[in-house]
Design an enzyme around this catalytic site. Sequence first.
Site, PDB file in Angstrom:
ATOM      1  N   ASP A  27      -6.229   0.631  -8.219  1.00 18.28           N
ATOM      2  CA  ASP A  27      -5.568   0.178  -6.770  1.00 18.28           C
ATOM      3  C   ASP A  27      -5.014  -1.213  -7.054  1.00 18.28           C
ATOM      4  O   ASP A  27      -4.838  -2.017  -6.081  1.00 18.28           O
ATOM      5  CB  ASP A  27      -6.667   0.137  -5.966  1.00 18.28           C
ATOM      6  CG  ASP A  27      -5.798   0.300  -4.418  1.00 18.28           C
ATOM      7  OD1 ASP A  27      -6.501  -0.125  -3.507  1.00 18.28           O
ATOM      8  OD2 ASP A  27      -4.571   0.516  -4.436  1.00 18.28           O
ATOM      9  N   LYS A  83       0.797  -1.969  -9.816  1.00 16.34           N
ATOM     10  CA  LYS A  83       1.193  -0.420  -9.992  1.00 16.34           C
ATOM     11  C   LYS A  83       1.555  -0.301 -11.392  1.00 16.34           C
ATOM     12  O   LYS A  83       1.293   0.745 -12.112  1.00 16.34           O
ATOM     13  CB  LYS A  83       2.097   0.272  -9.124  1.00 16.34           C
ATOM     14  CG  LYS A  83       1.523   0.209  -7.650  1.00 16.34           C
ATOM     15  CD  LYS A  83       0.158   0.339  -7.506  1.00 16.34           C
ATOM     16  CE  LYS A  83      -0.387  -0.047  -6.024  1.00 16.34           C
ATOM     17  NZ  LYS A  83      -1.946  -0.196  -5.971  1.00 16.34           N
ATOM     18  N   ASP A  90      -4.613   5.072  -6.722  1.00 19.07           N
ATOM     19  CA  ASP A  90      -3.971   5.177  -5.244  1.00 19.07           C
ATOM     20  C   ASP A  90      -2.517   4.690  -5.322  1.00 19.07           C
ATOM     21  O   ASP A  90      -2.085   4.357  -6.545  1.00 19.07           O
ATOM     22  CB  ASP A  90      -4.637   3.828  -4.614  1.00 19.07           C
ATOM     23  CG  ASP A  90      -4.161   3.791  -3.096  1.00 19.07           C
ATOM     24  OD1 ASP A  90      -4.133   2.834  -2.436  1.00 19.07           O
ATOM     25  OD2 ASP A  90      -3.788   4.961  -2.501  1.00 19.07           O
ATOM     26  N   ASN A  91      -1.759   5.102  -4.480  1.00 19.00           N
ATOM     27  CA  ASN A  91      -0.340   4.929  -4.397  1.00 19.00           C
ATOM     28  C   ASN A  91       0.480   5.508  -5.293  1.00 19.00           C
ATOM     29  O   ASN A  91       1.430   4.969  -5.683  1.00 19.00           O
ATOM     30  CB  ASN A  91      -0.162   3.429  -4.294  1.00 19.00           C
ATOM     31  CG  ASN A  91      -1.043   2.598  -3.643  1.00 19.00           C
ATOM     32  OD1 ASN A  91      -1.798   1.830  -4.018  1.00 19.00           O
ATOM     33  ND2 ASN A  91      -0.759   2.705  -2.129  1.00 19.00           N
ATOM     34  N   GLU A 117      -1.513   4.313   3.993  1.00 20.29           N
ATOM     35  CA  GLU A 117      -2.524   3.714   5.010  1.00 20.29           C
ATOM     36  C   GLU A 117      -1.976   3.406   6.294  1.00 20.29           C
ATOM     37  O   GLU A 117      -0.900   2.792   6.236  1.00 20.29           O
ATOM     38  CB  GLU A 117      -3.309   2.521   4.343  1.00 20.29           C
ATOM     39  CG  GLU A 117      -2.545   1.362   3.740  1.00 20.29           C
ATOM     40  CD  GLU A 117      -2.444   1.556   2.141  1.00 20.29           C
ATOM     41  OE1 GLU A 117      -2.238   2.919   1.908  1.00 20.29           O
ATOM     42  OE2 GLU A 117      -2.212   0.720   1.362  1.00 20.29           O
TER      43      GLU A 117
END
Length: 214
Positions: A141, A144, A169-170, A199
């Site tokens: 996380d 990226k 994540d993401n 989120e």
Amino acid sequence: TGSSRPQRMLKAVQKNATKGDPQSVISAIDYYCRHKEWAMNVGDDKGLILDSVLTEVNPSTALELGTYCGYSTVRIARLLSPGSKLITVEFNPAFAEVARQIIAYAGLQDKVTLVEGPSGDLIPKMKERFGIKYFDFVFLDHWKDRYVPDTKLLEDCGLLKKGTVLLADNVICPGAPEYLKYVRNSPRYESRYYKSNLEYTKVEDGLEKSVFLG
Ligand SMILES: CCNc1ncnc2c1ncn2[C@@H]1O[C@H](/C=C/CNC(=O)c2cc(-c3ccc(F)cc3)cc(O)c2O)[C@@H](O)[C@H]1O
Ligand SMILES: [Mg+2]
């Protein structure tokens, strides 16, 4: 000078959560970030997926890249079995300081080792410094564009074993396109996408779960 967003998040935890109660810390942060001030925690929607993958894996040693304020650190550590450990890596000292206080407020400091510094320098030191043989679970996380290089570094340092689960994540928003290509095209991973929301918003985002095949 004024306070920072992480400091305001910490204040919200100290005001609204119960010391030693991880769930109340999670709820206090989610309430604050949904109703007062957005922040880049994995959040409650994706957090439920994180919880279910963690419960399935039940890791004895887990790694988190990108602590930020410690929200996902608390989510992960609260589900670890006795004697299991989470190492979380954060290179921003101000964020690390807030995270330490949030982790301690949740009463989880004995399960968590927060290491300050860049993941690229710390991953090669995991074995010698923390006596880690393998990680059973890795939560990505952080920046990226670092997901791929750090995954390759974990492989090269022999820190992944057959069955290790990477959860990123993401992968949609902000997005990690190179990472998705890497894990989905590699014969060494079995990957699956868990669709969810960014989120505290209705925007699509999701988590990619990749099992290392050895
Ligand atoms: C240099 C790479 N190594 C690193 N080693 C240690 N810590 C690192 C590292 N990179 C970044 N960090 C830390 O991880 C955190 C960075 C996380 C980056 N995350 C995002 O950019 C992010 C961004 C969004 C987002 C989504 C939509 C938006 F409109 C705006 C933002 C949502 C998320 O869930 C995110 O995770 C910080 O605490 C940073 O200090
Ligand atoms: Mg994130």
